[in-house]
Motif scaffolding. Structure first.
Motif, PDB file in Angstrom:
ATOM      1  N   ALA A 184       0.847  -1.198   0.000  1.00  0.00           N
ATOM      2  CA  ALA A 184       0.000   0.000   0.000  1.00  0.00           C
ATOM      3  C   ALA A 184       0.880   1.245   0.000  1.00  0.00           C
ATOM      4  CB  ALA A 184      -0.937  -0.005   1.204  1.00  0.00           C
ATOM      5  N   GLY A 185       1.894   1.211  -0.831  1.00  0.00           N
ATOM      6  CA  GLY A 185       2.858   2.308  -0.846  1.00  0.00           C
ATOM      7  C   GLY A 185       2.252   3.657  -1.163  1.00  0.00           C
ATOM      8  N   GLU A 186       1.161   3.667  -1.943  1.00  0.00           N
ATOM      9  CA  GLU A 186       0.544   4.943  -2.290  1.00  0.00           C
ATOM     10  C   GLU A 186      -0.101   5.611  -1.085  1.00  0.00           C
ATOM     11  OE1 GLU A 186      -2.584   1.788  -3.465  1.00  0.00           O
ATOM     12  OE2 GLU A 186      -0.429   1.954  -3.071  1.00  0.00           O
ATOM     13  N   TRP A 187      -0.373   4.848  -0.026  1.00  0.00           N
ATOM     14  CA  TRP A 187      -0.928   5.405   1.213  1.00  0.00           C
ATOM     15  C   TRP A 187       0.171   5.804   2.193  1.00  0.00           C
ATOM     16  CZ3 TRP A 187      -6.163   6.198   1.798  1.00  0.00           C
ATOM     17  CH2 TRP A 187      -6.978   5.602   0.844  1.00  0.00           C
ATOM     18  N   CYS A 188       1.359   5.245   2.021  1.00  0.00           N
ATOM     19  CA  CYS A 188       2.429   5.426   3.002  1.00  0.00           C
ATOM     20  C   CYS A 188       3.346   6.605   2.693  1.00  0.00           C
ATOM     21  CB  CYS A 188       3.283   4.157   3.091  1.00  0.00           C
ATOM     22  SG  CYS A 188       2.378   2.697   3.633  1.00  0.00           S
ATOM     23  N   GLY A 189       3.431   6.996   1.436  1.00  0.00           N
ATOM     24  CA  GLY A 189       4.429   8.005   1.084  1.00  0.00           C
ATOM     25  C   GLY A 189       5.821   7.412   1.205  1.00  0.00           C
ATOM     26  N   GLY A 190       6.784   8.226   1.618  1.00  0.00           N
ATOM     27  CA  GLY A 190       8.116   7.701   1.872  1.00  0.00           C
ATOM     28  C   GLY A 190       8.122   6.819   3.112  1.00  0.00           C
ATOM     29  N   ILE A 191       9.087   5.922   3.200  1.00  0.00           N
ATOM     30  CA  ILE A 191       9.210   5.016   4.355  1.00  0.00           C
ATOM     31  C   ILE A 191      10.567   5.236   5.008  1.00  0.00           C
ATOM     32  CG2 ILE A 191       9.166   2.626   5.157  1.00  0.00           C
ATOM     33  CD1 ILE A 191       6.567   3.397   3.864  1.00  0.00           C
ATOM     34  N   GLU A 192      10.546   5.477   6.319  1.00  0.00           N
ATOM     35  CA  GLU A 192      11.793   5.562   7.086  1.00  0.00           C
ATOM     36  C   GLU A 192      11.702   4.615   8.267  1.00  0.00           C
ATOM     37  OE1 GLU A 192      14.109   8.789   7.521  1.00  0.00           O
ATOM     38  OE2 GLU A 192      13.206  10.042   5.954  1.00  0.00           O
ATOM     39  N   VAL A 193      12.795   3.912   8.551  1.00  0.00           N
ATOM     40  CA  VAL A 193      12.825   2.916   9.619  1.00  0.00           C
ATOM     41  C   VAL A 193      13.698   3.425  10.762  1.00  0.00           C
ATOM     42  CG1 VAL A 193      13.383   0.529  10.233  1.00  0.00           C
ATOM     43  CG2 VAL A 193      12.538   1.060   7.933  1.00  0.00           C
ATOM     44  N   VAL A 194      13.126   3.418  11.966  1.00  0.00           N
ATOM     45  CA  VAL A 194      13.864   3.755  13.180  1.00  0.00           C
ATOM     46  C   VAL A 194      14.306   2.449  13.831  1.00  0.00           C
ATOM     47  CG1 VAL A 194      13.715   4.759  15.483  1.00  0.00           C
ATOM     48  CG2 VAL A 194      12.627   5.908  13.540  1.00  0.00           C
ATOM     49  N   ASP A 195      15.588   2.299  14.054  1.00  0.00           N
ATOM     50  CA  ASP A 195      16.129   1.094  14.679  1.00  0.00           C
ATOM     51  C   ASP A 195      15.840   1.127  16.178  1.00  0.00           C
ATOM     52  OD1 ASP A 195      17.530  -1.137  15.465  1.00  0.00           O
ATOM     53  OD2 ASP A 195      19.509  -0.346  14.947  1.00  0.00           O
ATOM     54  N   ILE A 196      15.116   0.104  16.670  1.00  0.00           N
ATOM     55  CA  ILE A 196      14.848   0.032  18.111  1.00  0.00           C
ATOM     56  C   ILE A 196      15.493  -1.197  18.737  1.00  0.00           C
ATOM     57  CG2 ILE A 196      12.728   1.372  17.952  1.00  0.00           C
ATOM     58  CD1 ILE A 196      11.169  -1.290  18.162  1.00  0.00           C
ATOM     59  N   GLY A 197      16.319  -1.913  17.954  1.00  0.00           N
ATOM     60  CA  GLY A 197      17.055  -3.039  18.516  1.00  0.00           C
ATOM     61  C   GLY A 197      16.426  -4.399  18.298  1.00  0.00           C
ATOM     62  N   LEU A 198      15.519  -4.537  17.344  1.00  0.00           N
ATOM     63  CA  LEU A 198      14.906  -5.838  17.091  1.00  0.00           C
ATOM     64  C   LEU A 198      15.893  -6.790  16.421  1.00  0.00           C
ATOM     65  CD1 LEU A 198      11.379  -4.920  15.661  1.00  0.00           C
ATOM     66  CD2 LEU A 198      12.019  -5.393  18.030  1.00  0.00           C
ATOM     67  N   GLU A 199      15.854  -8.044  16.815  1.00  0.00           N
ATOM     68  CA  GLU A 199      16.593  -9.108  16.137  1.00  0.00           C
ATOM     69  C   GLU A 199      15.587  -9.916  15.343  1.00  0.00           C
ATOM     70  OE1 GLU A 199      18.762 -11.276  19.072  1.00  0.00           O
ATOM     71  OE2 GLU A 199      20.058  -9.575  19.593  1.00  0.00           O
ATOM     72  N   LEU A 200      15.724  -9.905  14.024  1.00  0.00           N
ATOM     73  CA  LEU A 200      14.671 -10.396  13.137  1.00  0.00           C
ATOM     74  C   LEU A 200      15.096 -11.659  12.397  1.00  0.00           C
ATOM     75  CD1 LEU A 200      13.844  -6.879  11.774  1.00  0.00           C
ATOM     76  CD2 LEU A 200      12.209  -8.306  13.032  1.00  0.00           C
TER      77      LEU A 200
END
Length: 481
Positions: A184-200
């Motif tokens: 749904a990128g047209e609803w999100c605009g740009g995407i920025e990720v804040v690192d909070i320390g998740l191990e994925l």
């Protein structure tokens, strides 16, 4: 590395592990601090200052509202006037609300004029459209909106939007991207990720970057020639749809150096546009013994669904070479897929939503990843499900996504070009999962080049204009290495 997108369940598992090893409240404050820093940057970029500007908060219940409240508190300490609307006052995050009030933020019944507004209504666990009261507040906003984690009203896993939702200029997410950000990128605009320390874990959905696509694109070496680079056979077009053959062959010719052989009644039209193409009226009979060399096939665009077209599809699928099946070829396969039995060479199917519905015998629904994955399993093929967010699913591989970032390519004939581009990469021995994703990525880049930019700054294009931009798109991708 590819960009990864992680489901809500995967994020929740990673958050549980994080909460077990850090002090209570630390992840939220990390998220809010990163959010506030990005909002301050946006204020400076948009208005030239941070202090003295005004930010509005739409605050729902739970942690998502808490992120917005804490970010508001941090912004208030930098001299930003902060007004907050509490959509569920009795369920507002207590610590975040206390922090905002202590910093001098105001609780108001409705937002007035603001330089930016934060959408903290619901988080990634939210389902369905905005509730009426929230929708009314959102409808009254005239300022750019920054979504907290995901625009409210957008499903985090499927990207589905089933009613009123927030359309953000920018989305700031925490720890990792979610599938909804791509779908749904047209609803999100740009995407920025804040690192909070998740191990994925390894991502459930991935996206190749420009650098990766450019690095993987086949490049002629000093000893290469037209045969070593792969020969693509194109069976497309008909008396009614001659242009489909031109566009499919053009997609293959424009994607790499090599040879393109065209078969069918529209082949003469192809050679008028592309004198370098090798053309024939009919497919050679496999029983005749000697066959022209073909390293990969493209079949289906504009060829119709006559008995002659069905026979051509059967003849191509009997040959041991990777094959792209598109358009009318998909309609024929939906009616009878028996010719796929005992086939060892890979198949790439390139449906749009209507075509995959025929292949599956049911509507696609909101979960396009699930639809592409099921079609891939059922037909034992790579499936490239075209759309604003194109999904590539293959047996045994994690799905890939390609974001168009523009809808200017939604015009007749552009899918024929894409089929030819995939076929050219298959002929060059690029694995089908990668070939489909790389071609879709370059196709989307060509559309943006032809349109002169994204949705805001671009303009209408034809399929021919997109085709003309394919070499420039590939050059641009290779220059990003």
């Amino acid at each position: 590395m590819p960009l990864g997108y992680f489901t809500v369940a995967e994020i929740r598992d990673a958050e549980s592990a994080l909460f077990a090893r850090v002090a209570d409240g630390v992840p939220m404050r990390r998220a809010a601090w990163g959010l506030a820093a990005i909002v301050a940057r946006e204020l400076r970029a948009r208005t030239g200052a941070v202090a003295g500007r005004r930010v509005g908060l739409l605050v729902g219940s739970g942690d998502n509202g808490g992120d917005a409240l804490w970010a508001g508190a941090f912004l208030r300490r930098r001299g930003v006037a902060v007004d907050a609307v509490l959509l569920s006052p009795d369920r507002a995050h207590p610590a975040g609300l206390a922090a905002l009030r202590a910093a001098g933020g105001r609780i108001v019944p409705a937002l007035g004029q603001a330089d930016l507004v934060l959408d903290g209504i619901v988080g990634i666990s939210g389902r369905g459209p905005l509730r009426p009261a929230a929708a009314e507040h959102v409808a009254g906003i005239r300022s750019p909106i920054i979504a907290v984690d995901l625009p409210s009203g957008v499903d985090a896993d499927s990207g589905a939007v089933q009613g009123p939702a927030v359309r953000a200029a920018l989305t700031v997410t925490f720890g990792a991207r979610k599938p909804g950000h791509a779908l749904a990128g047209e609803w999100c605009g740009g995407i920025e990720v804040v690192d909070i320390g998740l191990e994925l874990p390894p991502p459930s959905l991935a996206e190749l970057t420009d650098t990766e696509v450019g690095a993987r694109w086949p490049v002629p070496g000093p000893r290469d020639h037209k045969y070593t680079l792969g020969v693509t056979g194109v069976v497309a077009g008909s008396a009614r749809y001659r242009g489909a053959a031109v566009l499919a062959a053009g997609g293959a010719i424009s994607s790499k150096s090599g040879m393109v052989r065209c078969f069918g009644g529209a082949a003469a039209t192809v050679v008028e546009r592309y004198p370098e193409a090798i053309v024939a009226d009919d497919l050679p009979d496999p029983a005749a013994g000697s066959l022209p060399r073909i390293d990969g096939w493209v079949i289906g665009p504009g060829m119709g669904t006559s008995e002659q077209a069905r026979a051509a599809l059967v003849a191509v699928l009997q040959r041991d070479a990777p094959t792209v099946v598109d358009a009318d070829g998909l309609t024929l396969l939906a009616a009878d897929s028996s010719q796929l039995r005992d086939r060892s060479a890979p198949i790439v199917m390139t449906p749009h939503d209507g075509e995959i519905a025929r292949l599956l015998g049911e509507p696609v629904g909101d979960d396009r990843i699930a639809a592409a994955t099921e079609a891939s399993r059922r037909y034992d093929a790579t499936v490239l499900l075209k759309g604003h967010a194109t999904i590539i699913a293959s047996p045994g591989s994690a799905p890939l996504v390609v974001r168009a970032r523009s809808s200017w390519a939604a015009t007749p004939g552009t899918g024929d070009i894409l089929a030819g581009m995939v076929g050219a990469l298959l002929s060059a021995r690029v694995p089908p999962h990668e070939a489909a994703a790389m071609a879709a990525h370059a196709h989307a880049r060509a559309a943006r080049i032809a349109a002169g930019g994204g949705p805001a700054e671009g303009g209408p294009i034809s399929a021919s204009q997109l085709l003309a931009a394919v070499p420039a798109a590939i050059r641009a991708l290779r220059s990003d290495q």
